[in-house]
Design an enzyme around this catalytic site. Sequence first.
Site, PDB file in Angstrom:
ATOM      1  N   PRO A 200       0.843  -1.201   0.000  1.00  0.00           N
ATOM      2  CA  PRO A 200       0.000   0.000   0.000  1.00  0.00           C
ATOM      3  C   PRO A 200       0.872   1.243   0.000  1.00  0.00           C
ATOM      4  CG  PRO A 200       0.086  -0.952   2.204  1.00  0.00           C
ATOM      5  CD  PRO A 200       0.848  -1.884   1.310  1.00  0.00           C
ATOM      6  N   MET A 201       0.622   2.146  -0.945  1.00  0.00           N
ATOM      7  CA  MET A 201       1.419   3.374  -1.038  1.00  0.00           C
ATOM      8  C   MET A 201       0.477   4.548  -1.266  1.00  0.00           C
ATOM      9  SD  MET A 201       4.686   2.083  -3.320  1.00  0.00           S
ATOM     10  CE  MET A 201       3.685   1.173  -4.518  1.00  0.00           C
TER      11      MET A 201
ATOM     12  N   GLY B 259       6.906  -2.662  -3.337  1.00  0.00           N
ATOM     13  CA  GLY B 259       6.352  -1.321  -3.275  1.00  0.00           C
ATOM     14  C   GLY B 259       6.937  -0.401  -4.320  1.00  0.00           C
ATOM     15  N   ARG B 260       8.008   0.321  -3.941  1.00  0.00           N
ATOM     16  CA  ARG B 260       8.527   1.366  -4.833  1.00  0.00           C
ATOM     17  C   ARG B 260       8.980   0.836  -6.180  1.00  0.00           C
ATOM     18  NH1 ARG B 260      13.076   3.924  -1.662  1.00  0.00           N
ATOM     19  NH2 ARG B 260      13.145   1.853  -0.740  1.00  0.00           N
TER      20      ARG B 260
ATOM     21  N   CYS C 147       3.856   3.344   8.902  1.00  0.00           N
ATOM     22  CA  CYS C 147       4.013   4.603   8.177  1.00  0.00           C
ATOM     23  C   CYS C 147       4.955   5.543   8.934  1.00  0.00           C
ATOM     24  CB  CYS C 147       2.669   5.278   7.974  1.00  0.00           C
ATOM     25  SG  CYS C 147       2.804   6.857   7.081  1.00  0.00           S
TER      26      CYS C 147
ATOM     27  N   ASN D  69       9.281  -7.242   3.215  1.00  0.00           N
ATOM     28  CA  ASN D  69       9.126  -6.033   2.411  1.00  0.00           C
ATOM     29  C   ASN D  69      10.396  -5.200   2.496  1.00  0.00           C
ATOM     30  OD1 ASN D  69       7.277  -2.959   2.875  1.00  0.00           O
ATOM     31  ND2 ASN D  69       7.907  -3.855   0.955  1.00  0.00           N
ATOM     32  N   GLY D  70      10.870  -4.766   1.343  1.00  0.00           N
ATOM     33  CA  GLY D  70      12.035  -3.879   1.305  1.00  0.00           C
ATOM     34  C   GLY D  70      13.062  -4.322   0.288  1.00  0.00           C
ATOM     35  N   ASP D  71      13.336  -3.457  -0.698  1.00  0.00           N
ATOM     36  CA  ASP D  71      14.383  -3.691  -1.697  1.00  0.00           C
ATOM     37  C   ASP D  71      14.129  -4.927  -2.561  1.00  0.00           C
ATOM     38  OD1 ASP D  71      15.556  -1.515  -0.460  1.00  0.00           O
ATOM     39  OD2 ASP D  71      16.965  -2.708   0.714  1.00  0.00           O
TER      40      ASP D  71
ATOM     41  N   GLN E 166      -6.447  -1.009   4.403  1.00  0.00           N
ATOM     42  CA  GLN E 166      -5.492  -0.677   5.459  1.00  0.00           C
ATOM     43  C   GLN E 166      -5.950   0.552   6.240  1.00  0.00           C
ATOM     44  OE1 GLN E 166      -1.359   1.060   5.111  1.00  0.00           O
ATOM     45  NE2 GLN E 166      -0.784  -1.050   5.617  1.00  0.00           N
TER      46      GLN E 166
END
Length: 346
Positions: free
Chosen positions: A16-17, A225-226, A101, A201-203, A70
């Site tokens: 979620p972003m 995500g990104r 967040c 989550n991450g990279d 969320q």
Amino acid sequence: MLPWFENDRFPLYLAPMAGVTDVIFRHLCKEQGADVMMTEFVSAEGILQRDDRTRHYVDFDDAQRPLGVQLFGSDGVRMGEAARKIIDWKQPDFIDINFGCPVNKVVSKNGGSSLLKDCPLLASVAREVAKAVPIPVTAKMRIGWDSSLVNAIEVARILEDCGMQAIAVHGRTRAQGYTGLADWDVIGQVADAVKIPVIGNGDISSGVDVEIRRAQTNVKGVMIGRAAMANPWVFKEAKHYLATGTHAPHASVEERFNFMRRHCKLAIERNAHMGELPTIRSMRNRLMNYTKSIPGGKWLRQRFSQIGSVMELEDIFAAYLVHQAEHGHDQATHAEESAVESSTEL
């Protein structure tokens, strides 16, 4: 166990972003292979007090299932009320609580990652929401507040005890924001410490990344995500790699433009009340993101920064093909440009 983890499935989540994972982008990522969706985070108090302004954040279509809404907040009882209201509207597959967040306007209201500093309050929030609703409740968290308070294992055990049915762990502290590297050692420790599924989550930006994290940790899924902001094809590429052990061809320039065109047209349809120009203006950053890592990306971004219509998109694509034919980058130039783009990712 949540059904999308059954039979040793390894789901790919779209993270979620805020301002990114709206109903259109989720739909497009689902088509590319994302398995589980979450809405942009929404304030529980906003749902209870001004649902006319916040209700659109929880909108989705059935093709996006399994999907969770969320919520963020710091009053578990009120959050439970908001969750029940959402279920009456849309019947999502699960509710997710945001404990991750890092944004000041959320943290200042004692929401998001601020609760990592107050485990009794965090427990109260998780317990009350889980008690209030008839559907599964999950959580998303960071590994800690800062380097002096990396308490992810403690928090994960609390969340498990309070009824969470899965936990997504972003491998950065709140203090890191989105800088530095995600700590997958801590994510792995969390996955070993609890019995419920942990989503890392991450990279994560490729199928190789997914395979490495699946092999090195006990996570039951990953969240992207990104990387999806610039490369929504990452889900398809990752699934191809997991299935075959080989890299799928990257999305071609033509595929990217077709995706951009479709995204723009869907946005215009959904925001008909706004008109084409304001809608396309709101799409500029998204279009610029889609040009990352392709030859002539800088040239495209200069033009997308001022785009105002779908017709202009068509004209830019036609001009781009001419530009590349006349000034085509050789491999060395492209490699250098890609390296610069990679260093400036959002």
